[in-house]
Design an enzyme around this catalytic site. Structure first.
Site, PDB file in Angstrom:
ATOM      1  N   GLY A  60      12.334 -24.594  -2.950  1.00  0.00           N
ATOM      2  CA  GLY A  60      10.910 -24.651  -2.753  1.00  0.00           C
ATOM      3  C   GLY A  60      10.405 -26.102  -2.726  1.00  0.00           C
ATOM      4  N   GLY A  61       9.753 -26.451  -1.500  1.00  0.00           N
ATOM      5  CA  GLY A  61       9.115 -27.696  -1.315  1.00  0.00           C
ATOM      6  C   GLY A  61       9.859 -28.790  -1.059  1.00  0.00           C
ATOM      7  N   HIS A  68      13.745 -19.933  -6.253  1.00  0.00           N
ATOM      8  CA  HIS A  68      12.459 -20.437  -5.393  1.00  0.00           C
ATOM      9  C   HIS A  68      11.379 -20.487  -6.567  1.00  0.00           C
ATOM     10  CE1 HIS A  68       9.902 -20.169  -1.662  1.00  0.00           C
ATOM     11  NE2 HIS A  68       9.353 -21.076  -2.600  1.00  0.00           N
ATOM     12  N   CYS A  91      12.697 -12.507  -0.996  1.00  0.00           N
ATOM     13  CA  CYS A  91      11.924 -12.322   0.145  1.00  0.00           C
ATOM     14  C   CYS A  91      10.583 -11.450  -0.017  1.00  0.00           C
ATOM     15  CB  CYS A  91      12.477 -11.563   1.423  1.00  0.00           C
ATOM     16  SG  CYS A  91      11.694 -11.328   2.893  1.00  0.00           S
ATOM     17  N   GLY A 131      14.983 -25.652   2.688  1.00  0.00           N
ATOM     18  CA  GLY A 131      14.570 -24.675   3.669  1.00  0.00           C
ATOM     19  C   GLY A 131      13.959 -25.321   4.853  1.00  0.00           C
TER      20      GLY A 131
END
Length: 342
Positions: free
Chosen positions: A217-218, A176, A105, A238
């Site tokens: 990620g993505g 990530h 984060c 996500g």
């Protein structure tokens, strides 16, 4: 290879595909909705800090969940090994299937407490935390991290981080695949601006074949997820899984070789109705529960009217199931596609 479910460690069997922990989004209500679409995927809570669990409000507020949500992982935010170990033990006692340490984060609110992505610069501290947590529980202890922060070298510094934590007993990492820029970029920008580097995660897996290396990620399609599973051990999705929850509707068939629980979006919406009723009986506000359904009919005839009806009425005092039912009445069910056609 398709992975069978087990009862001993359901998180390990489910980890092939997971929904990422997201603040304000992966609440217990969203997770219950997700379970109408996939029975097999691993779900994560929002990040919960050790301070909230140990010194905050009643634990039910942070740790409560519905039994339907299993397999379920609790993501912890913290850096003190003793506190993390204590919270991991609490998580196991509450019935969680996995406990995950947040090392990704980028929020400045958590940096000040040495939580999140800033821990990438302190691999020894993360290693000590993972070792203490593993000693406290029998469920899996996992790490979600970045490929680096700020001016770190994505090759050497990530390698040092993974090796240091692995030497302490860490075996399961979800990476990530972009850096976090803690100086100069907002948390929102950190989700888009630093470029994705899937190749770095692929190399990490090649270098550490005995470790579980997952990619985050993505990822926006199951085709993309299936492709990445040729190179890494697991994938984590996500924002797309939240904003377009119907993505989850074919996960069980595509990635686990199992039957999908819902044939249509309306099936899922109706299955979620009984959960809404229970939450209303518990005193939850309708809009707090139904806000997670706003993307369910994305691209469907009547989908915009569905969202509008809930947005305009679910927050009203005394709003109940009739508001949800009226919203569903806006959907043209004959034209809703099945997962195989989406």
């Amino acid at each position: 290879m398709l992975m069978p479910m087990t009862t001993e460690y359901p998180a390990n069997a489910a980890r092939r595909f997971s929904v990422a922990p997201m603040m304000d989004w992966t609440t217990r209500d969203y997770r219950a909705l997700a379970r109408t679409l996939t029975r097999r995927a691993l779900l994560y809570t929002e990040m919960v800090t050790t301070g909230a669990i140990l010194y905050g409000a009643p634990r039910e507020r942070f740790l409560g969940y519905d039994a339907v949500e299993h397999p379920l992982a609790l993501q912890l935010g913290g850096s003190d090994a003793g506190e993390l170990a204590e919270c991991a033990a609490i998580a196991e006692a509450w019935g969680y299937d996995e406990v995950n340490l947040n090392v990704g984060c980028p929020s400045d609110r958590v940096q000040n407490n040495l939580i999140g992505a800033c821990l990438m610069a302190y691999p020894e501290k993360v290693a000590a935390a993972v070792k203490a947590m593993q000693a406290a529980v029998s469920i899996p202890v996992t790490v979600k991290c970045r490929i680096g922060v700020d001016d770190q070298d994505e090759e050497e510094d990530l390698e040092r981080f993974i090796t240091t934590v692995a030497d302490a007993g860490g075996e399961i990492f979800t990476v990530h695949a972009r850096k976090a820029w803690l100086a100069g970029l907002s948390p929102k920008q950190n989700r888009d601006v630093p470029p994705l580097n899937y190749a770095r995660v692929h190399r990490l897996k090649l270098r550490h074949p005995t470790l579980h290396i997952g990619l985050n990620g993505g990822l926006k399609t199951l085709d993309a997820c299936a492709g990445e599973l040729e190179r890494v051990d697991s994938v984590m999705v996500g924002r797309e899984a939240y904003q377009n929850p119907w993505l989850l509707a074919d996960v069980d068939r595509r990635l686990y070789g199992a039957a999908n629980p819902a044939t249509t979006r309306m099936d899922a919406a109706r299955a979620f109705r009984s959960y809404i009723a229970r939450r209303l009986d518990e005193g939850a506000k309708l809009n707090h529960v139904t806000r997670h359904t706003l993307g369910l009919f994305q691209g469907c005839p009547g989908g915009r009217q569905f969202r509008r009806h809930l947005s305009e009425n679910a927050h009203r005092e005394g709003a109940g199931l009739s508001v949800y039912d009226d919203a569903l009445g806006q959907i043209k069910t004959k034209r809703v596609k099945t997962p195989a056609a989406v």
